[in-house]
Design an enzyme around this catalytic site. Sequence first.
Site, PDB file in Angstrom:
ATOM      1  CE  LYS A  18      11.998  85.920 -44.514  1.00 54.38           C
ATOM      2  NZ  LYS A  18      13.990  85.346 -44.714  1.00 54.38           N
ATOM      3  CE1 TYR A  37      16.406  82.535 -51.536  1.00 53.15           C
ATOM      4  CE2 TYR A  37      16.387  80.519 -52.462  1.00 53.15           C
ATOM      5  CZ  TYR A  37      16.233  81.153 -51.455  1.00 53.15           C
ATOM      6  OH  TYR A  37      15.507  81.084 -50.537  1.00 53.15           O
ATOM      7  CE1 TYR A  80      17.020  84.883 -48.907  1.00 49.42           C
ATOM      8  CE2 TYR A  80      17.355  83.197 -47.525  1.00 49.42           C
ATOM      9  CZ  TYR A  80      16.798  83.762 -48.084  1.00 49.42           C
ATOM     10  OH  TYR A  80      15.228  83.282 -48.763  1.00 49.42           O
TER      11      TYR A  80
HETATM   12  C1  LIG Z   1      14.521  85.761 -45.554  1.00 48.59           C
HETATM   13  C2  LIG Z   1      15.870  85.654 -44.629  1.00 48.59           C
HETATM   14  C3  LIG Z   1      16.406  86.981 -45.557  1.00 48.59           C
HETATM   15  C4  LIG Z   1      16.602  88.269 -45.975  1.00 48.59           C
HETATM   16  O1  LIG Z   1      15.131  88.980 -46.075  1.00 48.59           O
HETATM   17  P1  LIG Z   1      13.915  89.734 -46.818  1.00 48.59           P
HETATM   18  O2  LIG Z   1      13.224  90.239 -45.877  1.00 48.59           O
HETATM   19  O3  LIG Z   1      13.783  88.001 -47.653  1.00 48.59           O
HETATM   20  O4  LIG Z   1      14.729  90.699 -47.249  1.00 48.59           O
HETATM   21  C5  LIG Z   1      17.772  87.302 -44.982  1.00 48.59           C
HETATM   22  N1  LIG Z   1      18.517  86.134 -43.906  1.00 48.59           N
HETATM   23  C6  LIG Z   1      17.592  85.017 -43.997  1.00 48.59           C
HETATM   24  C7  LIG Z   1      18.452  83.914 -43.299  1.00 48.59           C
HETATM   25  C8  LIG Z   1      16.553  84.714 -44.696  1.00 48.59           C
HETATM   26  O5  LIG Z   1      15.736  84.045 -44.002  1.00 48.59           O
END
Ligand SMILES: *Cc1c(COP(=O)(O)O)cnc(C)c1O
Length: 347
Positions: A64, A278, A304
């Site tokens: 991010k 999720y 993720y």
């Molecule tokens: C937010 C996030 C993602 C996914 O990215 P998006 O742009 O939301 O699809 C992947 N890995 C981590 C660790 C994240 O925090």
Amino acid sequence: MQSSSGDASTPLSVSDRLATFPRIILGHTPTPLEPLRRLSEHLGGPDLYVKRDDCTGLGTGGNKTRKLEFLLGDALANGATNIITQGAVQSNHARQSAAAACKIGLKCDLVFEHRVPNPSDDYLTSGNALLDQMFGARAHHLEGGTDVNAEMERIADELRASGETPYIIPVGGSNPIGALGYVDCAREIVAQCRDSDLEPGYIVHASGSGGTQAGLVAGLGACGSDIGVSGISVSSPTVTQEALVYSIARETAVLLGFDDAVRQEDVVVYDNYIGEGYGLVTDEMIAAVLLLARMEGLLFDPVYSGKALAGMIDLISKGVLDNDRPVVFIHTGGSAGLFAYKSHFSG
Ligand SMILES: *Cc1c(COP(=O)(O)O)cnc(C)c1O
């Protein structure tokens, strides 16, 4: 006389275009691209590399941060005094937004949707939740399924009424402005591969709110690269996620001035590694996170990157990611979340 790059016959490069957007440097880039030697040997598939976007540096790092460089650039250009964003309680996006707000002196409101049923104490108070508190963000908690965007608008109205200028960042920072951060990452990967004579066939990463994949697809297209992108969904079915990513990718390409950079077939999402939903653990995710910890000394995350790793390992075993060309896995960060899931890893 102008330099030749200003010549009307020379198309602007992706970096030139990116340089026209307001941006605040928040992270450490370029992030390293490193070989996963032991894992490659263990799996017996293609040569594997990891793009260390967990090392962006801000408040324990993650993907991010790249998006926030452009989003907060836009926020400051619009005179913002506050940012408002949203996510799950263990949102890495919320945590990086809170840290970024501290760094540039903005106030931060975080709206949390309780998306994970029956959360443990660790989930509610440790990991990212602890860090958000340390960054001094104001937290608002909503039940799962509530209209989170309406709540962000309500907070924005309240702030405006008291004379402040709020800037709302969508979930995951995933709009075309945020996705520019991953256009830049795509450009970085293309340059790093060129410098080290690597010709990857695929980039694999976790796909959630869609901006990461959208930026990558738009950026690779704009750079004229033939590297494929395989998004591993962490929440939505393939059809929904591909539509979401395609739509953001198209808008991002237009914003960048490379209108034709994105084709529908460039957007590929796998949805068979989500498990029950999720933020809910899978056995394959736990095994993949432990494998990478013990084989490479690397920490991934339960929501993720761990599920994306499990996906990559399975796609390699099925020969979907063929052995002829290397594979780059993007480590999107999130290891702070391990502490929120500690009972699953301490066995
Ligand atoms: C937010 C996030 C993602 C996914 O990215 P998006 O742009 O939301 O699809 C992947 N890995 C981590 C660790 C994240 O925090």
